[in-house]
Design a protein around this motif. Structure first.
Motif, PDB file in Angstrom:
ATOM      1  N   LYS A  63      -3.025  -9.609   7.774  1.00 57.99           N
ATOM      2  CA  LYS A  63      -2.605  -8.722   8.863  1.00 57.99           C
ATOM      3  C   LYS A  63      -1.092  -8.650   8.967  1.00 57.99           C
ATOM      4  O   LYS A  63      -0.545  -7.753   9.615  1.00 57.99           O
ATOM      5  N   TYR A  64      -0.413  -9.615   8.358  1.00 57.69           N
ATOM      6  CA  TYR A  64       1.030  -9.739   8.538  1.00 57.69           C
ATOM      7  C   TYR A  64       1.825  -9.563   7.257  1.00 57.69           C
ATOM      8  O   TYR A  64       3.051  -9.406   7.311  1.00 57.69           O
ATOM      9  N   ILE A  65       1.150  -9.597   6.103  1.00 59.06           N
ATOM     10  CA  ILE A  65       1.858  -9.469   4.834  1.00 59.06           C
ATOM     11  C   ILE A  65       0.882  -8.957   3.782  1.00 59.06           C
ATOM     12  O   ILE A  65      -0.321  -9.213   3.861  1.00 59.06           O
ATOM     13  N   SER A  66       1.408  -8.245   2.801  1.00 62.25           N
ATOM     14  CA  SER A  66       0.528  -7.550   1.851  1.00 62.25           C
ATOM     15  C   SER A  66       0.178  -8.426   0.657  1.00 62.25           C
ATOM     16  O   SER A  66       0.405  -8.061  -0.500  1.00 62.25           O
ATOM     17  N   GLU A 100      -3.589   0.499   7.356  1.00 64.66           N
ATOM     18  CA  GLU A 100      -4.548  -0.231   6.544  1.00 64.66           C
ATOM     19  C   GLU A 100      -3.813  -1.012   5.461  1.00 64.66           C
ATOM     20  O   GLU A 100      -2.955  -0.466   4.758  1.00 64.66           O
ATOM     21  N   MET A 101      -4.159  -2.285   5.316  1.00 64.45           N
ATOM     22  CA  MET A 101      -3.421  -3.149   4.408  1.00 64.45           C
ATOM     23  C   MET A 101      -3.957  -3.113   2.971  1.00 64.45           C
ATOM     24  O   MET A 101      -3.240  -3.461   2.038  1.00 64.45           O
ATOM     25  N   GLY A 102      -5.207  -2.688   2.798  1.00 67.96           N
ATOM     26  CA  GLY A 102      -5.790  -2.686   1.461  1.00 67.96           C
ATOM     27  C   GLY A 102      -4.934  -1.993   0.412  1.00 67.96           C
ATOM     28  O   GLY A 102      -4.675  -2.557  -0.665  1.00 67.96           O
ATOM     29  N   PRO A 103      -4.439  -0.767   0.662  1.00 66.91           N
ATOM     30  CA  PRO A 103      -3.652  -0.057  -0.355  1.00 66.91           C
ATOM     31  C   PRO A 103      -2.317  -0.706  -0.676  1.00 66.91           C
ATOM     32  O   PRO A 103      -1.672  -0.328  -1.660  1.00 66.91           O
ATOM     33  N   HIS A 104      -1.892  -1.660   0.133  1.00 67.75           N
ATOM     34  CA  HIS A 104      -0.607  -2.323  -0.096  1.00 67.75           C
ATOM     35  C   HIS A 104      -0.767  -3.655  -0.825  1.00 67.75           C
ATOM     36  O   HIS A 104       0.226  -4.350  -1.071  1.00 67.75           O
ATOM     37  N   MET A 105      -1.992  -4.008  -1.171  1.00 66.58           N
ATOM     38  CA  MET A 105      -2.229  -5.269  -1.857  1.00 66.58           C
ATOM     39  C   MET A 105      -1.978  -5.109  -3.357  1.00 66.58           C
ATOM     40  O   MET A 105      -2.294  -4.072  -3.940  1.00 66.58           O
ATOM     41  N   PRO A 106      -1.433  -6.125  -4.004  1.00 67.67           N
ATOM     42  CA  PRO A 106      -1.216  -6.030  -5.447  1.00 67.67           C
ATOM     43  C   PRO A 106      -2.509  -5.873  -6.230  1.00 67.67           C
ATOM     44  O   PRO A 106      -2.500  -5.355  -7.341  1.00 67.67           O
ATOM     45  N   SER A 149      13.883  -7.211  -8.597  1.00 73.52           N
ATOM     46  CA  SER A 149      12.586  -7.888  -8.542  1.00 73.52           C
ATOM     47  C   SER A 149      12.507  -8.772  -7.310  1.00 73.52           C
ATOM     48  O   SER A 149      13.500  -9.347  -6.874  1.00 73.52           O
ATOM     49  N   THR A 150      11.318  -8.855  -6.773  1.00 72.46           N
ATOM     50  CA  THR A 150      11.034  -9.799  -5.694  1.00 72.46           C
ATOM     51  C   THR A 150       9.528  -9.798  -5.469  1.00 72.46           C
ATOM     52  O   THR A 150       8.775  -9.182  -6.217  1.00 72.46           O
ATOM     53  N   TYR A 151       9.091 -10.474  -4.437  1.00 70.10           N
ATOM     54  CA  TYR A 151       7.666 -10.573  -4.150  1.00 70.10           C
ATOM     55  C   TYR A 151       7.205  -9.303  -3.433  1.00 70.10           C
ATOM     56  O   TYR A 151       7.916  -8.743  -2.587  1.00 70.10           O
ATOM     57  N   ASN A 152       6.001  -8.856  -3.759  1.00 66.58           N
ATOM     58  CA  ASN A 152       5.561  -7.573  -3.217  1.00 66.58           C
ATOM     59  C   ASN A 152       5.528  -7.562  -1.691  1.00 66.58           C
ATOM     60  O   ASN A 152       5.770  -6.532  -1.058  1.00 66.58           O
ATOM     61  N   GLY A 153       5.262  -8.721  -1.075  1.00 64.65           N
ATOM     62  CA  GLY A 153       5.258  -8.767   0.386  1.00 64.65           C
ATOM     63  C   GLY A 153       6.623  -8.537   0.990  1.00 64.65           C
ATOM     64  O   GLY A 153       6.759  -7.962   2.077  1.00 64.65           O
ATOM     65  N   ARG A 154       7.655  -8.985   0.299  1.00 66.40           N
ATOM     66  CA  ARG A 154       9.028  -8.748   0.766  1.00 66.40           C
ATOM     67  C   ARG A 154       9.350  -7.255   0.709  1.00 66.40           C
ATOM     68  O   ARG A 154      10.008  -6.714   1.607  1.00 66.40           O
ATOM     69  N   TYR A 193      -0.322 -12.934  -4.909  1.00 68.30           N
ATOM     70  CA  TYR A 193       0.815 -12.044  -4.712  1.00 68.30           C
ATOM     71  C   TYR A 193       1.319 -11.612  -6.075  1.00 68.30           C
ATOM     72  O   TYR A 193       0.839 -12.061  -7.113  1.00 68.30           O
ATOM     73  N   SER A 194       2.289 -10.737  -6.079  1.00 71.74           N
ATOM     74  CA  SER A 194       2.885 -10.381  -7.354  1.00 71.74           C
ATOM     75  C   SER A 194       4.395 -10.310  -7.223  1.00 71.74           C
ATOM     76  O   SER A 194       4.932 -10.087  -6.131  1.00 71.74           O
TER      77      SER A 194
END
Length: 371
Positions: free
Chosen positions: A307-310, A331-337, A244-249, A140-141
């Protein structure tokens, strides 16, 4: 601390083929420790619910104390009363817990499932195995989100990390985590320190003072957060312009809640989340934990969490299985750090540095906050 023969024997029993004899030696209660919020919800859906479908007699409860894991495990060990069974921590904390003998060493190839592509666990996780006691789950980032409707008229949307320190162009409150990690690195980057020199500078008292002085330029405009849910809520309420926070948030705020918030990926700090197993568990509890861990860290389960978080899965064999969000259908790929479009300027978190310096710099940072 190496695994004792007893622990190795118990672990071997657990990861056997699921015989009735092995099952009879497993506890039916398990306490998992995590961070709450969207991340813990993704673990519940990807790991816990399918595991309980296969093991209907197992009762699993959550404790949302991962941000206090090191201190609490130290206290539990001192009291000889380990109440947690499996603890989600960031990599630097895992290294500290391992060094202090509070986390159990893992024989990765023996205790974890092979990859779906036939690779051994050690090869499949590869460089993610930053400690002998650590079982990574996700990459994560920590990065910034900002309110798109609060960008000043005539200004471009913030896109660089040093925009956080630019109160003239981008006035308004910021939210930063109430700890030195990441904040000190960003401060030095924005005070002219080259990326490759940041940790050398931060290892010196003068470098620490330099970082705190830079943070001092925005201190009066900062709301300090402790829980991962704080910045998303502050952004949703319009109480801060950026934070700042975690990218999934932030993914949750933007895509699930449809708030007027956007991501600023520049100088995002990569980190790992994963499991440690406390040392000193009774044999029946350790057996249950190892059974769960082998299931919850296999190729499919780590892909399912995406499927539930990036957050990107820590196993190489899981990456090709990442697909659409389970509920949104995007699609979740583009939302991944780790997506190339987002990873043009990343900052690599130094686990060993913070394992060595965390306590001293923490004390200095908290003293500065109180001034």
């Amino acid at each position: 601390m190496k695994l004792t023969n007893t622990l190795l024997a118990t672990a071997a029993l657990t990861v056997a083929t699921g015989s009735a004899h092995a099952e009879s030696h497993m506890a039916n209660d398990m306490t998992l420790v995590s961070w709450g919020g969207a991340y813990q919800a993704s673990q519940q859906k990807a790991y816990v619910e399918p595991y309980q479908e296969m093991n209907s007699d197992v009762n699993i409860v959550w404790d949302e104390s991962s941000n206090e894991a090191v201190a609490k495990l130290r206290a539990m060990n001192e009291a000889d009363n380990i109440t947690w069974d499996l603890v989600d921590v960031v990599a630097a904390d895992a290294i500290r817990l391992c060094d202090e003998g509070l986390a159990m060493e893992i024989d990765f190839n023996e205790m974890l499932a092979d990859g779906d592509d036939g690779s051994k666990a050690e090869d499949d996780f590869g460089d993610m195995l930053v400690s002998d006691c650590y079982i990574p789950q996700i990459v994560y980032s920590t990065t910034f989100g900002y309110r798109t409707d609060m960008v000043p008229e005539g200004a471009d949307a913030p896109s660089e990390i040093c925009d956080v320190f630019d109160l003239e162009t981008y006035p308004g409150k910021r939210s930063l985590e109430k700890r030195p990690i990441n904040n000190m690195e960003w401060a030095l980057l924005c005070d002219g320190v080259a990326k490759e020199d940041v940790y050398d500078v931060l290892a010196t008292p003068e470098g620490q003072d330099q970082a705190l002085a830079k943070l001092g330029t925005i201190k009066d405009d900062v709301i300090w957060w402790s829980a991962g849910a704080d910045t998303p809520q502050l952004l949703a309420d319009g109480e801060v312009f950026m934070g700042s926070t975690y990218n999934g948030r932030l993914f949750s705020v933007i895509e699930e809640q449809d708030q007027p918030v956007a991501m600023m990926w520049d100088a995002q700090v990569f980190d790992l989340d994963g499991w440690i197993i406390p040392t000193g568990l009774p044999e029946d509890r350790l057996a249950r934990v190892m059974d769960f861990v082998k299931f919850a860290t296999d190729t499919q389960r780590l892909a399912d969490q995406a499927k539930y978080i990036s957050y990107g899965p820590a196993r190489a064999s899981s990456a090709p299985l990442v697909g659409q969000h389970a509920e949104l259908g995007i699609e979740m790929g583009p939302h991944m750090p780790t997506d190339p479009a987002n990873a043009g300027n990343t900052f690599l978190y130094n686990y060993e540095f913070w394992a060595d310096y965390r306590d001293d710099i923490d004390a200095k940072f908290q003293s500065w906050l109180a001034q």
